[in-house]
Design a protein around this motif. Structure first.
Motif, PDB file in Angstrom:
ATOM      1  N   THR A   3      -0.343  -6.888  13.959  1.00  0.00           N
ATOM      2  CA  THR A   3      -1.262  -7.183  15.065  1.00  0.00           C
ATOM      3  C   THR A   3      -2.265  -6.047  15.286  1.00  0.00           C
ATOM      4  OG1 THR A   3       0.379  -6.335  16.636  1.00  0.00           O
ATOM      5  CG2 THR A   3       0.356  -8.715  16.298  1.00  0.00           C
ATOM      6  N   LEU A   4      -2.538  -5.265  14.229  1.00  0.00           N
ATOM      7  CA  LEU A   4      -3.531  -4.191  14.363  1.00  0.00           C
ATOM      8  C   LEU A   4      -4.845  -4.786  14.855  1.00  0.00           C
ATOM      9  CD1 LEU A   4      -2.867  -2.163  11.075  1.00  0.00           C
ATOM     10  CD2 LEU A   4      -2.418  -1.377  13.402  1.00  0.00           C
ATOM     11  N   PRO A   5      -5.490  -4.170  15.847  1.00  0.00           N
ATOM     12  CA  PRO A   5      -6.671  -4.773  16.473  1.00  0.00           C
ATOM     13  C   PRO A   5      -7.829  -4.994  15.487  1.00  0.00           C
ATOM     14  CG  PRO A   5      -5.982  -2.768  17.631  1.00  0.00           C
ATOM     15  CD  PRO A   5      -5.112  -2.897  16.444  1.00  0.00           C
ATOM     16  N   ALA A   6      -8.669  -5.966  15.790  1.00  0.00           N
ATOM     17  CA  ALA A   6      -9.853  -6.270  14.972  1.00  0.00           C
ATOM     18  C   ALA A   6     -10.672  -5.003  14.778  1.00  0.00           C
ATOM     19  CB  ALA A   6     -10.690  -7.343  15.660  1.00  0.00           C
ATOM     20  N   GLY A   7     -11.165  -4.819  13.566  1.00  0.00           N
ATOM     21  CA  GLY A   7     -12.001  -3.655  13.283  1.00  0.00           C
ATOM     22  C   GLY A   7     -11.228  -2.459  12.761  1.00  0.00           C
ATOM     23  N   THR A   8      -9.887  -2.478  12.893  1.00  0.00           N
ATOM     24  CA  THR A   8      -9.064  -1.388  12.356  1.00  0.00           C
ATOM     25  C   THR A   8      -9.285  -1.306  10.839  1.00  0.00           C
ATOM     26  OG1 THR A   8      -7.391  -1.890  14.031  1.00  0.00           O
ATOM     27  CG2 THR A   8      -6.690  -0.495  12.207  1.00  0.00           C
ATOM     28  N   LYS A   9      -9.473  -0.088  10.328  1.00  0.00           N
ATOM     29  CA  LYS A   9      -9.759   0.065   8.895  1.00  0.00           C
ATOM     30  C   LYS A   9      -8.523   0.462   8.081  1.00  0.00           C
ATOM     31  CE  LYS A   9     -14.610   0.217   8.945  1.00  0.00           C
ATOM     32  NZ  LYS A   9     -14.701  -0.443  10.229  1.00  0.00           N
ATOM     33  N   SER A  10      -7.596   1.176   8.732  1.00  0.00           N
ATOM     34  CA  SER A  10      -6.410   1.607   7.995  1.00  0.00           C
ATOM     35  C   SER A  10      -5.190   1.556   8.911  1.00  0.00           C
ATOM     36  CB  SER A  10      -6.619   3.026   7.465  1.00  0.00           C
ATOM     37  OG  SER A  10      -6.656   3.939   8.527  1.00  0.00           O
ATOM     38  N   PRO A  11      -3.977   1.454   8.375  1.00  0.00           N
ATOM     39  CA  PRO A  11      -3.668   1.421   6.951  1.00  0.00           C
ATOM     40  C   PRO A  11      -4.122   0.123   6.274  1.00  0.00           C
ATOM     41  CG  PRO A  11      -1.689   0.998   8.264  1.00  0.00           C
ATOM     42  CD  PRO A  11      -2.775   1.348   9.224  1.00  0.00           C
ATOM     43  N   ASN A  12      -4.422   0.227   4.991  1.00  0.00           N
ATOM     44  CA  ASN A  12      -4.773  -0.933   4.183  1.00  0.00           C
ATOM     45  C   ASN A  12      -4.374  -0.664   2.736  1.00  0.00           C
ATOM     46  OD1 ASN A  12      -5.812  -3.437   3.536  1.00  0.00           O
ATOM     47  ND2 ASN A  12      -7.892  -2.674   3.244  1.00  0.00           N
ATOM     48  N   GLY A  13      -3.570  -1.569   2.166  1.00  0.00           N
ATOM     49  CA  GLY A  13      -3.095  -1.372   0.801  1.00  0.00           C
ATOM     50  C   GLY A  13      -2.052  -0.281   0.711  1.00  0.00           C
ATOM     51  N   GLN A  14      -1.393   0.002   1.837  1.00  0.00           N
ATOM     52  CA  GLN A  14      -0.444   1.119   1.904  1.00  0.00           C
ATOM     53  C   GLN A  14       0.991   0.627   2.055  1.00  0.00           C
ATOM     54  OE1 GLN A  14      -1.487   4.232   1.474  1.00  0.00           O
ATOM     55  NE2 GLN A  14      -3.648   3.670   1.490  1.00  0.00           N
ATOM     56  N   LEU A  15       1.918   1.563   1.855  1.00  0.00           N
ATOM     57  CA  LEU A  15       3.324   1.339   2.182  1.00  0.00           C
ATOM     58  C   LEU A  15       3.557   2.025   3.527  1.00  0.00           C
ATOM     59  CD1 LEU A  15       6.299   0.627   1.640  1.00  0.00           C
ATOM     60  CD2 LEU A  15       6.451   2.634   0.159  1.00  0.00           C
ATOM     61  N   VAL A  16       4.005   1.261   4.517  1.00  0.00           N
ATOM     62  CA  VAL A  16       4.115   1.764   5.892  1.00  0.00           C
ATOM     63  C   VAL A  16       5.564   1.691   6.365  1.00  0.00           C
ATOM     64  CG1 VAL A  16       3.323   1.425   8.273  1.00  0.00           C
ATOM     65  CG2 VAL A  16       1.764   0.942   6.366  1.00  0.00           C
ATOM     66  N   ARG A  17       6.041   2.808   6.931  1.00  0.00           N
ATOM     67  CA  ARG A  17       7.367   2.790   7.557  1.00  0.00           C
ATOM     68  C   ARG A  17       7.290   3.555   8.870  1.00  0.00           C
ATOM     69  NH1 ARG A  17      11.303   4.534   3.651  1.00  0.00           N
ATOM     70  NH2 ARG A  17      10.939   6.726   4.157  1.00  0.00           N
ATOM     71  N   TYR A  18       7.883   3.004   9.921  1.00  0.00           N
ATOM     72  CA  TYR A  18       7.857   3.608  11.260  1.00  0.00           C
ATOM     73  C   TYR A  18       6.415   3.950  11.671  1.00  0.00           C
ATOM     74  CZ  TYR A  18      12.780   4.315   9.947  1.00  0.00           C
ATOM     75  OH  TYR A  18      14.088   4.142   9.498  1.00  0.00           O
ATOM     76  N   ARG A  19       5.494   3.056  11.359  1.00  0.00           N
ATOM     77  CA  ARG A  19       4.088   3.143  11.763  1.00  0.00           C
ATOM     78  C   ARG A  19       3.320   4.283  11.083  1.00  0.00           C
ATOM     79  NH1 ARG A  19       4.214   0.833  17.995  1.00  0.00           N
ATOM     80  NH2 ARG A  19       6.149  -0.314  17.699  1.00  0.00           N
ATOM     81  N   SER A  20       3.882   4.837  10.006  1.00  0.00           N
ATOM     82  CA  SER A  20       3.166   5.860   9.219  1.00  0.00           C
ATOM     83  C   SER A  20       3.140   5.441   7.757  1.00  0.00           C
ATOM     84  CB  SER A  20       3.891   7.199   9.290  1.00  0.00           C
ATOM     85  OG  SER A  20       4.009   7.611  10.627  1.00  0.00           O
ATOM     86  N   THR A  21       2.071   5.838   7.045  1.00  0.00           N
ATOM     87  CA  THR A  21       2.038   5.523   5.619  1.00  0.00           C
ATOM     88  C   THR A  21       2.927   6.515   4.878  1.00  0.00           C
ATOM     89  OG1 THR A  21       0.106   6.904   5.267  1.00  0.00           O
ATOM     90  CG2 THR A  21      -0.307   4.585   5.712  1.00  0.00           C
ATOM     91  N   ILE A  22       3.634   6.011   3.871  1.00  0.00           N
ATOM     92  CA  ILE A  22       4.458   6.870   3.023  1.00  0.00           C
ATOM     93  C   ILE A  22       4.032   6.647   1.575  1.00  0.00           C
ATOM     94  CG2 ILE A  22       6.432   7.036   4.593  1.00  0.00           C
ATOM     95  CD1 ILE A  22       7.854   4.883   2.956  1.00  0.00           C
TER      96      ILE A  22
END
Length: 286
Positions: free
Chosen positions: A264-283
């Motif tokens: 549900t990341l708000p409209a216009g959010t650019k990242s994360p994208n194409g990432q592996l995400v855990r606990y709301r951080s990219t890893i």
């Protein structure tokens, strides 16, 4: 009357994390939530239970291993809504601890369902994603890492260059190696589930690249590791001390909150994208 209404879809949602995601989206997302399951009876039962809690999701059958089932679901979306805002790919094969399934059969199930099923769902539904759409691919960031592969395979699975065809070709090579019992010689992991999760994680990056020219629509695609949970999927990795690789599992409710945040990341959010995400951080995928 629903045409143009916002809609979120969760696959494999009749129990566990999938069901919890539907539940939380009902309160977090302003639109219709579609609970899907390959088993109509179990999906309907889950739906009825949610209705008793005062929630109003809808149900539709969806077997991600069957192209015809995905096409029927696509027709339903096109005729009822005209597009999708959120797609959470949660459907996956889970085994009970100690369940004796022959390795080749495990590999077949994990690759056909977890990976190829998710590929087909994304392929068929991606053209129907609305601007600012969000796609989440559930994976396991503890085990689904490239370092689990032998050196040669690590070079072949270069997620900055690989396309979808490359991923599918590699999974076919893997299946052939398992069939002949020499997958370890080629540097494939012991566990089919680990192999499938590596490809699931890679899939988010590859699909993102396919959309790279289409920034106007702001569609974000991420792989998400919900962390170890007190659920059947995590249970097979649980050690005698009640931890998974030394990590204390979270409740399914807690884990679902992070997935819903990503979806549900708000409209216009650019990242994360194409990432592996855990606990709301990219890893890192490494």
């Amino acid at each position: 009357y629903r045409m143009g209404r916002k809609v979120a879809v969760v696959t494999g949602a009749n129990r566990g994390l999938g069901l919890e995601l539907v539940k939380q989206l009902c309160s977090e997302f302003d639109g219709d939530i579609i609970l899907t399951s390959r088993m109509t009876d179990k999906g309907q039962a889950a739906l009825e239970n949610l209705k008793l809690e005062g929630l109003r999701p809808r149900f539709h059958e969806l077997d991600i291993t069957q192209a015809a089932s995905i096409r029927m679901f696509e027709d339903f979306i096109k005729s009822e809504y005209g597009g999708i805002d959120i797609l959470i790919n949660n459907a996956a094969v889970t085994y009970k601890k100690g369940e004796l399934v022959p390795l080749f059969r495990q590999a077949q199930l994990s690759i056909e369902t977890d990976f190829k099923g998710t590929v087909n769902v994304c392929r068929i539904l991606l053209p129907h994603m609305r601007p600012h759409g969000r796609i989440v691919i559930l994976t396991n960031g503890y085990i689904g890492k490239r370092k689990e592969l032998g050196e040669k395979l690590q070079q072949e699975l270069d997620i900055e260059k690989a396309d979808l065809y490359k991923l599918i070709t590699l999974t076919d090579e893997y299946m052939k190696a398992v069939k002949f019992g020499n997958h370890k010689n080629y540097g494939w992991p012991d566990s089919p589930s680990v192999t499938a999760k590596i490809f699931m994680t890679a899939l988010a990056r590859v699909l993102t690249r396919e959309l790279a020219g289409d920034v106007r629509r702001n569609i974000l695609i991420n792989a998400c590791c919900p962390g170890w949970m007190t659920s059947q999927g995590s249970a097979i990795y649980m050690d005698d001390d009640g931890t998974c690789q030394g990590v204390k599992p979270k409740s399914v409710e807690e884990a679902a909150k992070d997935v819903v945040w990503l979806a549900t990341l708000p409209a216009g959010t650019k990242s994360p994208n194409g990432q592996l995400v855990r606990y709301r951080s990219t890893i890192p995928f490494e």
